[in-house]
Motif scaffolding. Structure first.
Motif, PDB file in Angstrom:
ATOM      1  N   THR A  39      24.573  72.070 -14.366  1.00 38.92           N
ATOM      2  CA  THR A  39      23.186  72.697 -14.322  1.00 38.92           C
ATOM      3  C   THR A  39      22.206  71.835 -13.993  1.00 38.92           C
ATOM      4  O   THR A  39      21.459  72.025 -13.129  1.00 38.92           O
ATOM      5  N   GLU A  54      21.802  80.986 -16.749  1.00 35.04           N
ATOM      6  CA  GLU A  54      21.900  80.669 -18.358  1.00 35.04           C
ATOM      7  C   GLU A  54      21.717  81.519 -19.034  1.00 35.04           C
ATOM      8  O   GLU A  54      20.916  82.555 -19.009  1.00 35.04           O
ATOM      9  N   LYS A  73      22.880  71.647 -27.328  1.00 37.94           N
ATOM     10  CA  LYS A  73      23.025  72.529 -25.878  1.00 37.94           C
ATOM     11  C   LYS A  73      22.989  73.968 -26.576  1.00 37.94           C
ATOM     12  O   LYS A  73      23.925  74.373 -27.243  1.00 37.94           O
ATOM     13  N   THR A  77      26.112  78.412 -19.325  1.00 41.61           N
ATOM     14  CA  THR A  77      25.915  78.996 -17.830  1.00 41.61           C
ATOM     15  C   THR A  77      27.182  80.115 -18.055  1.00 41.61           C
ATOM     16  O   THR A  77      28.442  79.750 -18.153  1.00 41.61           O
ATOM     17  N   ASP A  81      25.367  78.170 -10.911  1.00 40.09           N
ATOM     18  CA  ASP A  81      24.294  77.575 -10.500  1.00 40.09           C
ATOM     19  C   ASP A  81      24.260  77.547  -9.044  1.00 40.09           C
ATOM     20  O   ASP A  81      25.424  77.457  -8.373  1.00 40.09           O
TER      21      ASP A  81
HETATM   22 MG   LIG Z   1      25.678  74.936 -16.756  1.00 43.53          MG
END
Ligand SMILES: [Mg+2]
Ligand SMILES: Nc1nc2c(ncn2[C@@H]2O[C@H](COP(=O)(O)OP(=O)(O)O)[C@@H](O)[C@H]2O)c(=O)[nH]1
Length: 206
Positions: A39, A54, A73, A77, A81
């Protein structure tokens, strides 16, 4: 783009339009394990506001998405993307980032149709999360380059050691990148373009 304007957006801006000189549009897929920077790469290089899906990672992902090494994080996702970059006045690349986790492999069906090539992003702290992805690309005969995303504290291996660890043939380009930097991400895509060109010129090189 001027986000301060209070005028409501009225469709695509001039900056979103393709130059009239564009004659070729190429589909490129960005793949790799969870949290390797897909991403980020699409976002840093895209000249249109990247579309991304996301979703905040919930308890449901705990134990499924391996977050070791990517503790910060908090979103993952769930689908794709999408971005775009003009390489020159004639050539535009459409970028499709897609998750490499096994439970998302149904998304791979059709995704590679018409794709000229792929970028496999790897994190040297967790090389194994990209093994499956590489195997799948090889099965499908999709040409790819490997981009090693430099995370702080990630072990720096000589590229030839990485090649051996990933079991890649000598012809597959490996580059180091910082997916957060536009120029670095662009270099990765240029490496893929040069590789695809070399394959077209000498197909036996694959
Ligand atoms: Mg991603
Ligand atoms: N230090 C560093 N962090 C990065 C880099 N690329 C991505 N990140 C961070 O790593 C995390 C995962 O990146 P993301 O693009 O969401 O990974 P994806 O799951 O492959 O889409 C995010 O918090 C990014 O900000 C990089 O090149 N260097």
């Amino acid at each position: 783009m001027d986000f301060r304007s209070s005028e409501p957006p009225s469709g695509p801006s001039l900056a979103d339009a393709l130059p009239e000189t564009t004659t070729a549009a190429v589909k490129v897929v960005i793949v790799g394990g969870f949290g390797v920077g897909k991403t980020t790469l699409v976002g840093s290089v895209s000249e249109i506001r990247p579309l991304t899906t996301e979703e905040t990672m919930t308890q449901a992902g705990v134990g499924i998405d391996d977050t070791a090494g990517v503790e910060r994080k908090s979103s993952t996702t769930v689908a794709m993307d999408f971005g775009r970059i003009s390489i020159n006045e004639e050539l535009v690349l459409y970028l499709f980032g897609t998750p490499g986790q096994e439970r998302f492999w149904f998304l791979w069906r059709g995704l590679f149709e018409g794709a000229l090539g792929a970028v496999v992003l790897v994190d040297t702290r967790r090389l194994e999360v990209s093994f499956d992805v590489i195997g799948r690309l090889e099965e499908r005969g999709v040409p790819f380059v490997v981009a090693v995303n430099s995370f702080p504290g990630a072990p720096e291996h000589p590229l030839e050691e990485l090649r051996a660890a990933l079991d890649l043939p000598g012809s597959v380009p490996i580059v180091v990148c910082d997916a957060r930097r536009r120029d670095s991400s662009r270099d990765v895509l240029m490496t893929l373009m040069r590789y695809l060109h070399s394959l077209a010129v000498t197909p036996e090189a694959s």
